[in-house]
Design an enzyme around this catalytic site. Sequence first.
Site, PDB file in Angstrom:
ATOM      1  N   LYS A  48      21.368  27.652 -22.912  1.00  0.00           N
ATOM      2  CA  LYS A  48      20.006  27.279 -23.306  1.00  0.00           C
ATOM      3  C   LYS A  48      19.938  25.780 -23.406  1.00  0.00           C
ATOM      4  CE  LYS A  48      16.149  29.322 -24.781  1.00  0.00           C
ATOM      5  NZ  LYS A  48      15.539  30.573 -24.344  1.00  0.00           N
TER       6      LYS A  48
ATOM      7  N   GLY B  21       0.086  41.884 -31.830  1.00  0.00           N
ATOM      8  CA  GLY B  21       0.052  40.785 -30.862  1.00  0.00           C
ATOM      9  C   GLY B  21      -0.501  41.246 -29.527  1.00  0.00           C
TER      10      GLY B  21
ATOM     11  N   GLY C  79      -1.197  39.384 -26.846  1.00  0.00           N
ATOM     12  CA  GLY C  79      -1.034  38.275 -25.910  1.00  0.00           C
ATOM     13  C   GLY C  79      -0.586  38.785 -24.560  1.00  0.00           C
TER      14      GLY C  79
ATOM     15  N   VAL D 268       2.333  39.881 -23.217  1.00  0.00           N
ATOM     16  CA  VAL D 268       3.081  41.136 -23.139  1.00  0.00           C
ATOM     17  C   VAL D 268       2.290  42.272 -23.784  1.00  0.00           C
ATOM     18  CG1 VAL D 268       5.230  42.325 -23.686  1.00  0.00           C
ATOM     19  CG2 VAL D 268       5.279  39.885 -23.198  1.00  0.00           C
TER      20      VAL D 268
HETATM   21  P1  NAD Z   1       1.736  35.269 -26.369  1.00  0.00           P
HETATM   22  O1  NAD Z   1       1.720  33.947 -27.056  1.00  0.00           O
HETATM   23  O2  NAD Z   1       0.999  35.423 -25.077  1.00  0.00           O
HETATM   24  O3  NAD Z   1       1.146  36.387 -27.368  1.00  0.00           O
HETATM   25  C1  NAD Z   1       1.438  36.461 -28.716  1.00  0.00           C
HETATM   26  C2  NAD Z   1       0.190  36.970 -29.431  1.00  0.00           C
HETATM   27  O4  NAD Z   1       0.523  37.229 -30.792  1.00  0.00           O
HETATM   28  C3  NAD Z   1      -0.973  35.979 -29.437  1.00  0.00           C
HETATM   29  O5  NAD Z   1      -2.145  36.641 -28.974  1.00  0.00           O
HETATM   30  C4  NAD Z   1      -1.082  35.578 -30.907  1.00  0.00           C
HETATM   31  O6  NAD Z   1      -2.434  35.278 -31.300  1.00  0.00           O
HETATM   32  C5  NAD Z   1      -0.578  36.820 -31.591  1.00  0.00           C
HETATM   33  N1  NAD Z   1      -0.108  36.655 -32.966  1.00  0.00           N
HETATM   34  C6  NAD Z   1       0.524  35.601 -33.533  1.00  0.00           C
HETATM   35  N2  NAD Z   1       0.783  35.837 -34.818  1.00  0.00           N
HETATM   36  C7  NAD Z   1       0.325  37.096 -35.082  1.00  0.00           C
HETATM   37  C8  NAD Z   1       0.316  37.927 -36.227  1.00  0.00           C
HETATM   38  N3  NAD Z   1       0.828  37.511 -37.389  1.00  0.00           N
HETATM   39  N4  NAD Z   1      -0.255  39.150 -36.145  1.00  0.00           N
HETATM   40  C9  NAD Z   1      -0.789  39.573 -34.980  1.00  0.00           C
HETATM   41  N5  NAD Z   1      -0.801  38.819 -33.851  1.00  0.00           N
HETATM   42  C10 NAD Z   1      -0.253  37.606 -33.909  1.00  0.00           C
HETATM   43  O7  NAD Z   1       3.278  35.675 -26.219  1.00  0.00           O
HETATM   44  P2  NAD Z   1       3.900  36.748 -25.226  1.00  0.00           P
HETATM   45  O8  NAD Z   1       4.349  36.076 -23.993  1.00  0.00           O
HETATM   46  O9  NAD Z   1       3.002  37.945 -25.141  1.00  0.00           O
HETATM   47  O10 NAD Z   1       5.226  37.131 -26.033  1.00  0.00           O
HETATM   48  C11 NAD Z   1       5.159  37.940 -27.193  1.00  0.00           C
HETATM   49  C12 NAD Z   1       6.536  38.006 -27.842  1.00  0.00           C
HETATM   50  O11 NAD Z   1       7.474  38.554 -26.937  1.00  0.00           O
HETATM   51  C13 NAD Z   1       7.114  36.634 -28.245  1.00  0.00           C
HETATM   52  O12 NAD Z   1       7.894  36.822 -29.416  1.00  0.00           O
HETATM   53  C14 NAD Z   1       8.022  36.288 -27.100  1.00  0.00           C
HETATM   54  O13 NAD Z   1       9.081  35.431 -27.486  1.00  0.00           O
HETATM   55  C15 NAD Z   1       8.557  37.659 -26.722  1.00  0.00           C
HETATM   56  N6  NAD Z   1       8.985  37.755 -25.325  1.00  0.00           N
HETATM   57  C16 NAD Z   1       8.098  37.525 -24.323  1.00  0.00           C
HETATM   58  C17 NAD Z   1       8.503  37.634 -22.996  1.00  0.00           C
HETATM   59  C18 NAD Z   1       7.532  37.404 -21.865  1.00  0.00           C
HETATM   60  O14 NAD Z   1       7.819  37.834 -20.738  1.00  0.00           O
HETATM   61  N7  NAD Z   1       6.373  36.791 -22.092  1.00  0.00           N
HETATM   62  C19 NAD Z   1       9.835  37.998 -22.700  1.00  0.00           C
HETATM   63  C20 NAD Z   1      10.727  38.258 -23.746  1.00  0.00           C
HETATM   64  C21 NAD Z   1      10.283  38.130 -25.056  1.00  0.00           C
END
Ligand code: NAD
Length: 354
Positions: free
Chosen positions: A81, A178, A180, A182
Amino acid sequence: MGMKIREHQTPGYERVVFGDDEAAGYHGIIAVHSTALGPAVGGTRLWHYATPEAALNDALRLARGMTYKNALAGLPFGGGKSVLLAGDGVADRQALFRAHGRLIESLNGSYITAEDVGTSPADMEFILQETRYVGGLASRSGDPSPHTARGVFRAMQSAARLRWGSDSLAGKRVAIQGCGHVGQHLARELQRAGAGLLLSDVDDKRASALAREVGGELVPPAKIYSAAAEVFAPCALGGILNDDTIASLRAEIVCGAANNQLLEPRHGEMLRDRGILYVPDYAANAGGVINGCCRELLGWSVEKTVAKIEAIYSTIDEIFALAEREKIGSHVAADRLAEGIFAAAPARSSAPTR
Ligand code: NAD
């Protein structure tokens, strides 16, 4: 002038280097935890760290986590990393990321980067100007989140089979924290599978739009833990499985995409004591890294890559079988399986490149 590189001897890590390029405003750290299975793969994080020690600790923790994640996903890659100290802001992103590219290049392919928190595919293009050891380019494997969501869905099916004797999620209610990248893709997968959805996000508009699209019910963020659902899917933040939240969970399965869901390892034991099946986060959320590595670094076809993501189902099966056999938590079982894989790795030959 130019890049000053300092080695930092760190027990348990193959290599840790600090790079400073004052002209580029660059202060970065690359941690290579293990290359036992192949070149160390892990993203570049750009963050406002309070101190260089905090940045180093983050790099070390994240690099080690990538070794486990890549091993368990069955990828021929080790873990690493890098973190960049954002300081008072970034004046020139191109200069910053080109400097990072030079530090990566100095490691001769033992570390391959991609995007992470605070960095974007455009930043990876700057890195590419200095080194070929970079993935996550917009023009190549694209957005990882649909693949991550598919892997989480497969992991959930596997846990469902263990808990209810069938991997069908039809008629089950899933509470998604969440909405977002995913969370949205996961909600669509689950809707297609006939599951009921309870949706929550601190961004009301985002949650409402998704609820309208997939026919889900909105839940206020503070109430998502105690929502009447069979499955809780954390897809927002880490550390959300803790003393406060575990007591209020009504779900029988926890399976989501968020990284580092357990605040401390003992919270894995707490879930176990409550009879809740916890799907280890780094096993469930590996779809994105599998897609990126297989498509970009190994040059696999879409079909072969998809099959690898689908196989998360059997990895979860193996984790639960080991946990059952050894009477240990699933989070411990996942670590043991990963350790078994990289400990048994033969000395490797040359690094795959794009
Ligand atoms: P993202 O930022 O697109 O979505 C996260 C969502 O969570 C946002 O809509 C945000 O408003 C919401 N949020 C924040 N705090 C909150 C709370 N207390 N209650 C409810 N909602 C809340 O992120 P993402 O890319 O969808 O990733 C989501 C999680 O998965 C992260 O922890 C990320 O590290 C992990 N992850 C993502 C990927 C990927 O491919 N994007 C891969 C592995 C792990």
